[in-house]
Design a protein around this motif. Structure first.
Motif, PDB file in Angstrom:
ATOM      1  N   ARG A  27       0.618  -1.247  -0.107  1.00 43.36           N
ATOM      2  CA  ARG A  27       0.040   0.134   0.021  1.00 43.36           C
ATOM      3  C   ARG A  27       0.716   1.289   0.010  1.00 43.36           C
ATOM      4  NH1 ARG A  27      -2.301  -1.161   6.082  1.00 43.36           N
ATOM      5  NH2 ARG A  27      -2.116  -3.131   5.352  1.00 43.36           N
ATOM      6  N   ASP A  28       2.115   1.027   0.378  1.00 39.29           N
ATOM      7  CA  ASP A  28       2.954   2.229   0.435  1.00 39.29           C
ATOM      8  C   ASP A  28       3.610   2.552  -0.897  1.00 39.29           C
ATOM      9  OD1 ASP A  28       2.801   2.408   2.882  1.00 39.29           O
ATOM     10  OD2 ASP A  28       4.330   1.032   3.242  1.00 39.29           O
ATOM     11  N   ILE A  29       3.249   1.723  -1.991  1.00 37.24           N
ATOM     12  CA  ILE A  29       4.116   1.825  -3.289  1.00 37.24           C
ATOM     13  C   ILE A  29       3.063   2.491  -4.295  1.00 37.24           C
ATOM     14  CG2 ILE A  29       4.959   0.679  -5.237  1.00 37.24           C
ATOM     15  CD1 ILE A  29       5.599  -1.613  -3.392  1.00 37.24           C
ATOM     16  N   LYS A  30       3.487   3.786  -4.642  1.00 34.14           N
ATOM     17  CA  LYS A  30       2.539   4.775  -5.527  1.00 34.14           C
ATOM     18  C   LYS A  30       3.292   4.751  -6.915  1.00 34.14           C
ATOM     19  CE  LYS A  30       0.514   5.382  -1.790  1.00 34.14           C
ATOM     20  NZ  LYS A  30      -0.671   4.933  -1.102  1.00 34.14           N
ATOM     21  N   LYS A  31       2.755   5.214  -7.823  1.00 33.00           N
ATOM     22  CA  LYS A  31       3.250   5.562  -9.129  1.00 33.00           C
ATOM     23  C   LYS A  31       4.768   6.305  -8.864  1.00 33.00           C
ATOM     24  CE  LYS A  31       1.894   6.306 -14.105  1.00 33.00           C
ATOM     25  NZ  LYS A  31       0.713   6.970 -14.812  1.00 33.00           N
ATOM     26  N   TRP A  32       5.546   5.897  -9.456  1.00 30.95           N
ATOM     27  CA  TRP A  32       6.934   6.692  -9.682  1.00 30.95           C
ATOM     28  C   TRP A  32       7.690   6.562  -8.073  1.00 30.95           C
ATOM     29  CZ3 TRP A  32       7.855   6.896 -14.339  1.00 30.95           C
ATOM     30  CH2 TRP A  32       6.901   7.276 -15.526  1.00 30.95           C
ATOM     31  N   THR A  33       7.151   6.735  -7.203  1.00 32.61           N
ATOM     32  CA  THR A  33       7.754   6.860  -5.989  1.00 32.61           C
ATOM     33  C   THR A  33       6.892   6.197  -4.873  1.00 32.61           C
ATOM     34  OG1 THR A  33       6.528   8.975  -5.055  1.00 32.61           O
ATOM     35  CG2 THR A  33       8.775   9.067  -6.456  1.00 32.61           C
ATOM     36  N   ALA A  34       7.896   5.588  -3.726  1.00 27.39           N
ATOM     37  CA  ALA A  34       6.910   5.116  -2.522  1.00 27.39           C
ATOM     38  C   ALA A  34       6.861   5.892  -1.406  1.00 27.39           C
ATOM     39  CB  ALA A  34       7.929   3.854  -2.086  1.00 27.39           C
ATOM     40  N   GLU A  35       5.817   5.934  -0.755  1.00 26.14           N
ATOM     41  CA  GLU A  35       5.816   6.565   0.592  1.00 26.14           C
ATOM     42  C   GLU A  35       5.921   5.922   1.524  1.00 26.14           C
ATOM     43  OE1 GLU A  35       1.652   8.451   0.182  1.00 26.14           O
ATOM     44  OE2 GLU A  35       2.152   9.560  -1.763  1.00 26.14           O
ATOM     45  N   TRP A  36       6.850   5.756   2.149  1.00 27.15           N
ATOM     46  CA  TRP A  36       7.542   4.982   3.399  1.00 27.15           C
ATOM     47  C   TRP A  36       6.641   5.581   4.642  1.00 27.15           C
ATOM     48  CZ3 TRP A  36      12.089   6.119   6.963  1.00 27.15           C
ATOM     49  CH2 TRP A  36      12.055   4.989   7.855  1.00 27.15           C
ATOM     50  N   ALA A  37       6.374   4.584   5.421  1.00 25.66           N
ATOM     51  CA  ALA A  37       5.297   4.811   6.411  1.00 25.66           C
ATOM     52  C   ALA A  37       5.863   4.668   7.746  1.00 25.66           C
ATOM     53  CB  ALA A  37       3.962   3.922   6.744  1.00 25.66           C
ATOM     54  N   ASN A  38       7.454   4.852   7.662  1.00 24.64           N
ATOM     55  CA  ASN A  38       8.143   4.883   8.936  1.00 24.64           C
ATOM     56  C   ASN A  38       8.116   3.494   9.851  1.00 24.64           C
ATOM     57  OD1 ASN A  38       9.399   7.505   8.806  1.00 24.64           O
ATOM     58  ND2 ASN A  38       7.731   8.248   9.170  1.00 24.64           N
ATOM     59  N   LYS A 200      12.579  14.389 -13.463  1.00 22.73           N
ATOM     60  CA  LYS A 200      11.686  15.717 -12.843  1.00 22.73           C
ATOM     61  C   LYS A 200      10.728  15.090 -12.091  1.00 22.73           C
ATOM     62  CE  LYS A 200      13.109  18.367 -16.993  1.00 22.73           C
ATOM     63  NZ  LYS A 200      12.326  19.142 -18.181  1.00 22.73           N
ATOM     64  N   ILE A 201       9.939  13.980 -12.567  1.00 24.60           N
ATOM     65  CA  ILE A 201       8.999  13.589 -11.743  1.00 24.60           C
ATOM     66  C   ILE A 201       9.159  13.095 -10.430  1.00 24.60           C
ATOM     67  CG2 ILE A 201       7.014  11.698 -11.570  1.00 24.60           C
ATOM     68  CD1 ILE A 201       6.784  11.707 -14.786  1.00 24.60           C
ATOM     69  N   LEU A 202      10.459  12.336 -10.385  1.00 24.61           N
ATOM     70  CA  LEU A 202      10.852  11.839  -9.137  1.00 24.61           C
ATOM     71  C   LEU A 202      11.366  12.655  -8.215  1.00 24.61           C
ATOM     72  CD1 LEU A 202      13.120   8.778 -10.622  1.00 24.61           C
ATOM     73  CD2 LEU A 202      10.640   8.713  -9.315  1.00 24.61           C
ATOM     74  N   ALA A 203      11.907  14.092  -8.718  1.00 25.68           N
ATOM     75  CA  ALA A 203      12.283  15.122  -7.984  1.00 25.68           C
ATOM     76  C   ALA A 203      11.118  15.717  -7.315  1.00 25.68           C
ATOM     77  CB  ALA A 203      13.186  15.915  -8.788  1.00 25.68           C
ATOM     78  N   ALA A 204       9.853  15.957  -8.051  1.00 25.43           N
ATOM     79  CA  ALA A 204       8.762  16.586  -7.543  1.00 25.43           C
ATOM     80  C   ALA A 204       7.751  15.981  -7.695  1.00 25.43           C
ATOM     81  CB  ALA A 204       8.762  17.976  -8.154  1.00 25.43           C
ATOM     82  N   PRO A 205       7.260  14.582  -7.048  1.00 20.06           N
ATOM     83  CA  PRO A 205       6.093  13.686  -7.429  1.00 20.06           C
ATOM     84  C   PRO A 205       4.909  14.220  -7.402  1.00 20.06           C
ATOM     85  CG  PRO A 205       7.241  13.054  -5.413  1.00 20.06           C
ATOM     86  CD  PRO A 205       8.277  14.209  -6.009  1.00 20.06           C
ATOM     87  N   ASP A 206       4.832  15.696  -6.606  1.00 17.16           N
ATOM     88  CA  ASP A 206       3.388  16.329  -6.304  1.00 17.16           C
ATOM     89  C   ASP A 206       3.330  17.505  -7.208  1.00 17.16           C
ATOM     90  OD1 ASP A 206       2.710  14.209  -4.235  1.00 17.16           O
ATOM     91  OD2 ASP A 206       4.004  15.294  -2.837  1.00 17.16           O
ATOM     92  N   SER A 207       4.316  17.888  -7.871  1.00 16.11           N
ATOM     93  CA  SER A 207       4.317  18.870  -8.829  1.00 16.11           C
ATOM     94  C   SER A 207       3.121  18.822  -9.874  1.00 16.11           C
ATOM     95  CB  SER A 207       5.340  18.919  -9.678  1.00 16.11           C
ATOM     96  OG  SER A 207       5.372  19.806 -10.599  1.00 16.11           O
TER      97      SER A 207
END
Length: 241
Positions: A27-38, A200-207
């Protein structure tokens, strides 16, 4: 374990840090990047994969004593659930070890990772050396050109030709389907603009620029595969369906 528990175990015994690894769930793995939940994994490989001070002991009682002396805070933490851990089928030579795994080292390097079920391709690159739990999958590479193809509508269309569709439009992105996706072998010059867009996406995935960058990546991928406008319409129509 969570970050608080990790910090506590390491504070009690700094050697504990050797065994505590950052952990990603599907569930932490998104498109392009992962959102590590600590979250972290206490990783004690099977004695068949790693030689521990206790590995050659013939009795569990002697091995357990050495484990306690070697990693006292980890031992105390896991001993809270010793009864349940002993009953596991899925374990190593001793109850505190994980089952045998020949590719632990692959987790501790850059990798492409993804979850088993998704409505669209959600492949991410992980450079944080995280361990990933099944049914999520890894490819031990940080090849951004490969990542761009796997995240394209073309990949979804190819997977959909084979994979089972679950309720809600979820597709099974199992390795046996993903490994059949053909990867065009091309020149570094042709790969360069695709890789630049991915960076560019990896540098700013919320852009807010991400949708535009993704559309441009897709166009470049279609061109490499030689798709006609009619074929692109089929692929993108299926992707939106």
């Amino acid at each position: 374990i969570d970050a608080e528990t990790s910090e506590k175990l390491i504070a009690e015994d700094p050697k504990s840090e050797e065994l505590i690894k950052p952990w990603l769930r599907g569930r932490d793995i998104k498109k392009w990047t992962a959102e590590w939940a600590n979250l972290y994994l206490i990783n004690i490989p099977n004695s068949s994969n790693h030689h521990w001070p206790w590995s050659d002991e013939k009795t569990e009682s002697k091995a357990n004593k050495i484990f306690k002396e070697t990693f006292p805070s980890i031992h105390a933490h896991l001993s809270q659930w010793e009864d349940k851990l002993i009953k596991r089928d899925d374990q190593g030579k001793f109850w505190w070890e994980l089952r045998s795994c020949a590719y632990y080292k692959e987790f501790e390097g850059p990798k492409i990772t993804w979850g088993n079920l998704a409505t669209e391709p959600k492949f991410a690159v992980d450079s944080e050396l995280c361990y990933v739990s099944a049914p999520a999958v890894i490819i031990p590479t940080d090849n951004l050109y490969l990542l761009s193809i796997l995240n394209s509508p073309l990949c979804k269309w190819l997977i959909a030709l084979q994979a089972a569709v679950r309720s809600g439009g979820f597709l099974e992105y199992k390795p046996m389907y993903v490994e059949t996706v053909p990867i065009v072998q091309t020149t570094d010059k042709q790969k360069a603009p695709i890789i630049e867009h991915v960076q560019k996406i990896l540098a700013a995935p919320d852009s807010p620029d991400v949708p535009r960058l993704e559309a441009e990546i897709n166009s470049l991928v279609y061109a490499l595969y030689g798709l006609t406008p009619e074929e692109i319409a089929i692929v993108e129509g299926a992707s939106k369906g």
